[in-house]
Design an enzyme around this catalytic site. Structure first.
Site, PDB file in Angstrom:
ATOM      1  N   HIS A 163       0.829  -1.202   0.000  1.00  7.76           N
ATOM      2  CA  HIS A 163       0.000   0.000   0.000  1.00  7.76           C
ATOM      3  C   HIS A 163       0.865   1.253   0.000  1.00  7.76           C
ATOM      4  CE1 HIS A 163       0.471  -1.747   4.120  1.00  7.76           C
ATOM      5  NE2 HIS A 163       1.081  -0.598   4.301  1.00  7.76           N
ATOM      6  N   ARG A 261      13.237  -5.975   3.350  1.00  6.62           N
ATOM      7  CA  ARG A 261      12.170  -6.699   4.047  1.00  6.62           C
ATOM      8  C   ARG A 261      10.887  -6.377   3.289  1.00  6.62           C
ATOM      9  NH1 ARG A 261       8.100  -5.241   7.552  1.00  6.62           N
ATOM     10  NH2 ARG A 261       7.582  -6.642   9.254  1.00  6.62           N
ATOM     11  N   ASP A 263       7.457  -6.039   3.027  1.00 10.78           N
ATOM     12  CA  ASP A 263       6.439  -5.918   4.069  1.00 10.78           C
ATOM     13  C   ASP A 263       5.088  -6.460   3.592  1.00 10.78           C
ATOM     14  OD1 ASP A 263       5.456  -4.619   6.582  1.00 10.78           O
ATOM     15  OD2 ASP A 263       4.273  -3.471   5.151  1.00 10.78           O
ATOM     16  N   GLU A 305       8.235 -10.817   4.733  1.00  7.62           N
ATOM     17  CA  GLU A 305       7.476 -10.748   5.989  1.00  7.62           C
ATOM     18  C   GLU A 305       6.163 -11.498   5.762  1.00  7.62           C
ATOM     19  OE1 GLU A 305       4.897  -8.364   9.148  1.00  7.62           O
ATOM     20  OE2 GLU A 305       4.870  -7.802   7.050  1.00  7.62           O
TER      21      GLU A 305
HETATM   22  C1  GLC Z   1       3.648  -5.117   8.554  1.00  9.78           C
HETATM   23  C2  GLC Z   1       4.368  -4.348   9.624  1.00  9.78           C
HETATM   24  C3  GLC Z   1       3.386  -3.719  10.538  1.00  9.78           C
HETATM   25  C4  GLC Z   1       2.472  -2.823   9.753  1.00  9.78           C
HETATM   26  C5  GLC Z   1       1.852  -3.560   8.568  1.00  9.78           C
HETATM   27  C6  GLC Z   1       1.184  -2.629   7.605  1.00  9.78           C
HETATM   28  O1  GLC Z   1       2.954  -6.196   9.051  1.00  9.78           O
HETATM   29  O2  GLC Z   1       5.243  -5.194  10.313  1.00  9.78           O
HETATM   30  O3  GLC Z   1       4.040  -3.004  11.550  1.00  9.78           O
HETATM   31  O4  GLC Z   1       1.467  -2.337  10.577  1.00  9.78           O
HETATM   32  O5  GLC Z   1       2.809  -4.264   7.830  1.00  9.78           O
HETATM   33  O6  GLC Z   1       2.114  -2.023   6.767  1.00  9.78           O
END
Ligand code: GLC
Length: 623
Positions: A163, A261, A263, A305
């Site tokens: 996003h 990373r 996300d 992640e």
């Molecule tokens: C990932 C991050 C988290 C965040 C989410 C939305 O899970 O670790 O902290 O709120 O993404 O970007």
């Protein structure tokens, strides 16, 4: 220049067919694919000579079977730039401390431009090519990365690709009604489709941000917002989104980032009638990203992640022939570890580690005890049901335990206590969850029995790190854990943070506490120096390489975890007592004498005694 082109062409040639195939399958758009290839070449040519050399070396190492992230010498630390040192320049000035911690992978938590109060800890990016003004500039980042490289430190950053912030230029133009930009997100003029999605899509933040859509009254549309309402989901069905995000990725790689990373990657593809998680197209995109990296900047790594149940995690490694992520968080192991702390029963953890150990050795996990997020109790409840644990009641038990409601000394807070499912996650620092905060408070209040409690909490904290370092993969510390940083309750006073209890473990680095490292009896020293010793053992013993044989060892006691490791004839066994009582590991390894790597004592590995929350690293003697 000619030679450079040849190298680029060679790399492109290696992947072109597959990349094109996948791209066309997803987008069926030859001119956008041609644009992607042109831009890749441009990014490659713009890449700094030092970085290209680094790529070259790492590419050669990987081809020779010894990729740089598969050794025994990596130790990560994740930190917030502002909490740790104010700015990127500040971090650079503190690199001596990073080195003192033996850390050589520095994960800088999100530092790209975000809007105050609508930042989700930096995970709502409004400009992928600009650093948050308070933290510095892109130049500072490149400078820091370069200095890190000179000191042998790798730099990791988040690539928040699911996003953008609602303040990103694309979002602003979409809000202004520009169709081209609206097509980069998911817009709906009435609630029909959003409602259909809501029937199958779970909620990420059921309390703090319920629902997956946000109504925008100014333009009379709903926009998809899986996370917070100000985080607008990108529409990867649009090849412009994919291409532009890849250009952002390569731009950041060219600043000297070593590890990305990625996300919330399971969420990047949306399909009506599905959970919008882990869809096939997500894997196509990650695979393309991996190839793009191997063509332009093969020295970098993708760290996925994937906070999902175990069977959904491993597929993000891809296959050996068609790899996706280089590394993944060992998330279920992390959650299971804390379950083990609360139950003193290692059976589920042993089973989880058996699952991990059965995976191909090329799959490298990133192990951790705590990170910036909450702990979700994503455990194997089928297995637990056979032991008499019922899911809902067990989650409640775990939360009550870590809140310290079982008469114990753990401290922390619930997170997203879902009123519908009764499900809550948990937040707190390692030290506070281990009981250090409560014991120290007791001591300050003049309660001498807390001395024993404190000693026990410290033992638990050190044992957990010792166990984490022993797992298959690479370890990463959460900044502050190395000096037992406690929960920070000040977030409750900050209106921008008060709703989000994850800030309890996102406190400022307490540099004064570091002064106490001069005092051998301080809590800080009692954590820092044992960790340093363990880190030294790990980095100087080849048996800790990521592709060593690793297995669990039966110990005859449900509170004692045993892990074996073997590499090129060297063998070590780790024994970890998860209980506050002394225990014996009922084992008998008759293949020779063993040496305790911490005390140097030689011993037989027969019925090994372990103090409360104690552990041993035992190495088979060469003779
Ligand atoms: C990932 C991050 C988290 C965040 C989410 C939305 O899970 O670790 O902290 O709120 O993404 O970007």
């Amino acid at each position: 220049m000619g030679e450079d082109r040849t190298l680029f062409d060679r790399r492109l040639e290696k992947h072109r067919d597959e990349l094109r195939w996948l791209y066309m399958e997803l987008y069926d758009n030859g001119s956008m694919f041609a644009e992607l290839c042109d831009r890749m070449e441009q990014f490659y040519l713009e890449r700094d000579a030092k970085l290209r050399d680094r790529d070259h070396v790492r590419e050669a190492e990987a081809e020779a079977g010894s990729a740089w992230y598969k050794g025994n010498d990596l130790l990560g630390m994740m930190l917030y730039v502002d909490n740790f040192a104010g700015t990127l320049k500040g971090v650079e000035e503190r690199l001596d401390y990073i080195q003192k911690c033996n850390v050589n992978v520095l994960h800088l938590m999100p530092f790209l431009k975000t809007e105050k109060g609508k930042s989700d800890g930096g995970y709502a990016v409004s400009d992928f090519r600009r650093v948050n003004d308070e933290l510095g500039t892109m130049k500072d980042l490149a400078h820091l990365a370069n200095t890190c490289h000179e000191k042998g430190i790798n730099v990791c950053m988040d690539f928040v690709m699911n996003h953008t912030s609602e303040c990103h230029e694309w979002a602003r133009r979409a809000r202004a009604g520009e169709g081209e930009y609206m097509s980069r997100y998911f817009f709906y003029e009435n609630e029909t489709i959003p409602r259909q999605f809501e029937q199958t899509v779970p909620q990420v933040f059921p309390t703090t941000a319920p629902g997956n859509f946000t109504w925008l009254p100014q333009i009379g549309h709903y926009v998809m917002t899986t996370f917070y309402p100000y985080q607008w989901d990108l529409n990867y069905r649009n090849p412009r989104v994919f291409n532009e995000m890849m250009y952002n990725f390569l731009y950041l790689a060219n600043q000297g980032i070593d590890i990305f990373r990625i996300d919330a990657v399971p969420y990047i593809w949306k399909e009506l009638g599905t959970s919008c998680r882990n869809l096939r197209q997500v894997h196509t995109i990650v695979r393309m990203m991996r190839m793009i990296a191997e063509i332009v900047c093969p020295g970098i790594l993708l760290l996925g992640e994937v906070v999902m149940e175990p069977e959904k995690v491993a597929p993000y490694f891809g296959t050996i022939e068609k790899p996706e992520c280089h590394m993944l968080y060992n998330v279920t192991t992390m959650a299971t570890t804390w379950h083990t702390v609360a139950t003193r029963d290692v059976r589920l953890l042993k089973k989880q580690l058996d699952t991990i150990c059965a995976l191909p050795k090329d799959y490298v996990f990133l192990n951790y005890l705590r990170c910036h997020d909450d702990i979700g109790w994503g455990l194997d409840y089928d297995f637990l049901a056979r032991q008499g644990f019922e899911e809902c009641a067990h989650k409640q038990y775990l939360n009550a335990y870590f809140l310290g409601k079982a008469g114990n000394s753990s401290r922390g807070e619930l997170y997203n206590d879902d009123p519908v499912t009764g499900d809550a996650r948990f937040c707190g620092t390692t030290a506070s969850m281990c009981g250090i905060e409560a014991a120290e408070r007791g001591l300050r209040q003049g309660c001498p029995k807390e001395e024993t409690e404190l000693a026990q909490a410290i033992s638990l904290d050190v044992m957990l790190h010792a166990y984490m370092f022993f797992l298959s993969g690479n370890p990463i510390l959460y900044s502050g854990d190395e000096v037992a940083q406690k929960n920070d309750y000040s977030y409750r006073e900050d209106p921008w943070k008060a709703d989000d209890s994850r800030y309890i473990h996102r406190g400022r680095m307490d540099w004064e506490a570091l002064e106490r490292l001069k005092d051998a009896d301080s809590t800080e020293s009692r954590i820092f120096y044992p960790l340093a010793r363990l880190e030294e053992i790990r980095r100087t013993s080849k048996v800790f390489v990521t592709n060593a044989d690793v297995w669990t060892v039966e110990t005859g006691d449900d509170s004692v975890l045993g892990i074996g490791r073997c590499f090129e004839g060297e063998k070590v066994v780790g024994l970890f007592n998860f209980c506050e009582n002394d225990k014996t590991a009922w084992i008998s390894e008759t293949d020779g004498m063993y040496e305790d790597l911490l005390s140097g004592v030689r011993m037989q590995m027969v019925n090994v005694k372990l103090p409360a929350y104690g552990f041993r690293y035992l190495r088979r003697c060469a003779c």
